[in-house]
Write an enzyme that holds these catalytic residues in place. Structure first.
Site, PDB file in Angstrom:
ATOM      1  N   ARG A 134     -67.102  19.379   8.193  1.00 50.14           N
ATOM      2  CA  ARG A 134     -66.080  18.562   8.858  1.00 50.14           C
ATOM      3  C   ARG A 134     -65.385  17.640   7.842  1.00 50.14           C
ATOM      4  NH1 ARG A 134     -64.428  13.458   9.309  1.00 50.14           N
ATOM      5  NH2 ARG A 134     -66.597  12.782   9.291  1.00 50.14           N
ATOM      6  N   ASP A 135     -66.092  16.622   7.375  1.00 53.30           N
ATOM      7  CA  ASP A 135     -65.443  15.663   6.473  1.00 53.30           C
ATOM      8  C   ASP A 135     -65.107  16.319   5.144  1.00 53.30           C
ATOM      9  OD1 ASP A 135     -64.405  13.218   5.888  1.00 53.30           O
ATOM     10  OD2 ASP A 135     -66.291  12.138   5.758  1.00 53.30           O
TER      11      ASP A 135
ATOM     12  N   HIS B 185     -72.529   6.184   6.313  1.00 52.06           N
ATOM     13  CA  HIS B 185     -71.677   7.317   5.909  1.00 52.06           C
ATOM     14  C   HIS B 185     -70.902   6.868   4.670  1.00 52.06           C
ATOM     15  CE1 HIS B 185     -68.696  10.610   6.997  1.00 52.06           C
ATOM     16  NE2 HIS B 185     -67.924   9.842   6.261  1.00 52.06           N
TER      17      HIS B 185
ATOM     18  N   HIS C 245     -68.792   7.451   1.091  1.00 51.71           N
ATOM     19  CA  HIS C 245     -67.997   8.266   0.170  1.00 51.71           C
ATOM     20  C   HIS C 245     -68.299   7.745  -1.238  1.00 51.71           C
ATOM     21  CE1 HIS C 245     -65.367  10.574   3.011  1.00 51.71           C
ATOM     22  NE2 HIS C 245     -65.935   9.709   3.831  1.00 51.71           N
TER      23      HIS C 245
ATOM     24  N   CYS D 197     -61.543  11.617  -0.700  1.00 49.72           N
ATOM     25  CA  CYS D 197     -60.718  10.772   0.175  1.00 49.72           C
ATOM     26  C   CYS D 197     -59.248  10.871  -0.240  1.00 49.72           C
ATOM     27  CB  CYS D 197     -61.188   9.329   0.071  1.00 49.72           C
ATOM     28  SG  CYS D 197     -60.108   8.196   0.931  1.00 49.72           S
TER      29      CYS D 197
ATOM     30  N   ASN E 103     -67.525  12.814  -0.294  1.00 48.45           N
ATOM     31  CA  ASN E 103     -68.677  12.182   0.345  1.00 48.45           C
ATOM     32  C   ASN E 103     -69.833  12.169  -0.651  1.00 48.45           C
ATOM     33  OD1 ASN E 103     -67.166  13.590   2.799  1.00 48.45           O
ATOM     34  ND2 ASN E 103     -68.488  12.027   3.667  1.00 48.45           N
TER      35      ASN E 103
END
Ligand code: HMG
Ligand code: MG
Length: 321
Positions: free
Chosen positions: A19-20, A227, A229, A260, A273
C-alpha cells in the site's frame, strides 16, 4: 495466552509495502506482480499485511486494482502464520468496496479497515479533500459499519512530527486528534511520521503527549502503532526510543519502498518507509523479538526490488518490454 502476552519484548509488525510502498510509484505495478509480493510476505511471519486502499483511482491510480488483488489473495493457502490483512478506507464508499471484496472471497479476507486523517489541516485537505473535522465526521458511519461487519478499525494520524506543507506539528495537536479518534471508537491508533522528520527527542515528546492524553491502556501492540518514514535515516533511532517507552507495534515496508513524494526531487526519490528488514535488525540488536523471519523478509525485499525494476523498465520502454 498469546505469544505477544507471553513475552513483553515481542513486537508486532505490519508490512505496508503493497500500500504505502507502491501508492506513489510512478510505474504501474501489475496486479499479478503485487500478488507475487503478497505471496512472499504471506508466509514471512509478519503479523499484518496492509494490502491496498479502497480509495479513488483518480487520486491513487497505483491502487486502483484493490478488488482484483483481493481476488488473487483470496486464493492463498492458510496456515499457522497467516497474517491479518488490512486496507485503507477514506469513507463509506471505500468501506463498501472492502466489504464487497470480503463477500466475493466468501469470508472475512480483510479483517481490518484503516481510516486516515492528519494532525495538520493543510495535509488533510490536500490528502483527502476535507478538514480534520470533516474527516472525523466521515469516519463515524465507517467505524460503526466496520464493527458491525466484525472488522477491527485502525485510525491513522499523519504528520505527527511535521507537515510537508505547514511545518512542525505540536505534540498537543497530535494528542487532540488521537483523543478524538479514540472517542469515535477506533480500536487502534497509528501515528504516522509522514515525511520522516522525527528524531528520538521529537518522537518521545509526541508519544508522551499522546499517551498522556489517551492513558496507559493504549500502550499495547493491538492499540498503538508507530509508522515511520526513513527520509533522513532517523527511523531506527526513533524505534529504539519508542520501544523504551513501551511501544510494541511498528509499520514497515520491505526494501524500504515508499519514498515520500514531498521529500523527493525529480529523478531522486527520497528513502521510503522504514524497511522491514531494517526494523527486524534493529529489534534483534536491541533484544526484541518478532514473528517475522529475517530470511523470509529478505526474500520478500528482493522480490519487491525485482518487481519494481520490471515495472520501471516496462514504463521506460513505453510498455513495449
Ligand atoms: P473527493 O474528490 O473529495 O471525493 O475525494 P468525492 O466524494 O467528491 O468523490 C469524487 C469521486 O471519487 C466520485 O467519483 C466518487 O464516487 C469517487 P466520480 O463521480 O467523479 O466518478 N470516490 C471514490 N472512488 C473509489 N473509492 C472511494 C471513493 N470515494 C469517492 N473510496 C477522497 C475524497 C477521500 C475519495 C479522495 O481524496 C481520495 O481517494 N484520497 C486518497 C488519498 C490517499 O489514499 N492518500 C494516501 C494514503 S494516506 C498516507 O499515505 C499516510 C499514511 O501512510 C500515514 C503517514 O505516512 O502519515 C497512512
Ligand atoms: Mg506512510
Amino acid at each position: 495466552m498469546t505469544a505477544l502476552a507471553a513475552n513483553p519484548n515481542t513486537v508486532r509488525i505490519t508490512d505496508v509495502s503493497l500500500r504505502d510502498g507502491l501508492q506513489n510509484e510512478a510505474a504501474l505495478v501489475p496486479t499479478a506482480e503485487k500478488g507475487r509480493l503478497a505471496q512472499a510476505l504471506w508466509g514471512s511471519g509478519v503479523d499484518e499485511i496492509e494490502l491496498t486502499s479502497f480509495v479513488s483511482a483518480k487520486w491513487i491510480p497505483q491502487l486502483g486494482d484493490a478488488e482484483a488483488l483481493c481476488v488473487l489473495v483470496a486464493g492463498f493457502e492458510h496456515g499457522p502464520t497467516t497474517p491479518l490483512l488490512s486496507a485503507l478506507v477514506p469513507n463509506e464508499k471505500g468501506l463498501a468496496g472492502l466489504l464487497a471484496a470480503n463477500q466475493a472471497a466468501g469470508h472475512r479476507l480483510i479483517g481490518k479497515a484503516s481510516v486516515f486523517t492528519a494532525a495538520s489541516e493543510a495535509f488533510t485537505r490536500k490528502n483527502i479533500n476535507a478538514s480534520i473535522d470533516e474527516s472525523l465526521q466521515r469516519f463515524v458511519p465507517v467505524i460503526a459499519q466496520s464493527h458491525a461487519a466484525g472488522l477491527r478499525v485502525r485510525g491513522y494520524i499523519s504528520c505527527v512530527i511535521a507537515c510537508p506543507l505547514a511545518g512542525p506539528v505540536a505534540p498537543g495537536q497530535v494528542a487532540e486528534v488521537a483523543a478524538r479518534l479514540a472517542d469515535l471508537g477506533v480500536d487502534e491508533i497509528d501515528l504516522g511520521d509522514t515525511i520522516g522528520a522525527g528524531t528520538p527527542e521529537s518522537t518521545r515528546a509526541m508519544l508522551e503527549a499522546v499517551l498522556g492524553r489517551l492513558g496507559p491502556g493504549w500502550l499495547s501492540p493491538e492499540r498503538l502503532t508507530l509508522h515511520l518514514h526513513d527520509t533522513f535515516g532517523q527511523a531506527s533511532a526513533c524505534v529504539l526510543t519508542a520501544l523504551a517507552m513501551g511501544v510494541r507495534s511498528f509499520d514497515a515496508s520491505v526494501a524500504g519502498l515508499g519514498g515520500c513524494p514531498y521529500a523527493s526531487q525529480p529523478g531522486k526519490p527520497a528513502p521510503g518507509n522504514l524497511a522491514t528488514e531494517r526494523l527486524l535488525a534493529t529489534l534483534a540488536g536491541a533484544g526484541y523479538v518478532a514473528g517475522a523471519s529475517a530470511g523470509a523478509i529478505d526474500r520478500a525485499a528482493a522480490e519487491a526490488r525485482d518487481i519494481l525494476a520490471r515495472a520501471r523498465a516496462h514504463c521506460q520502454t513505453g510498455g513495449a518490454a
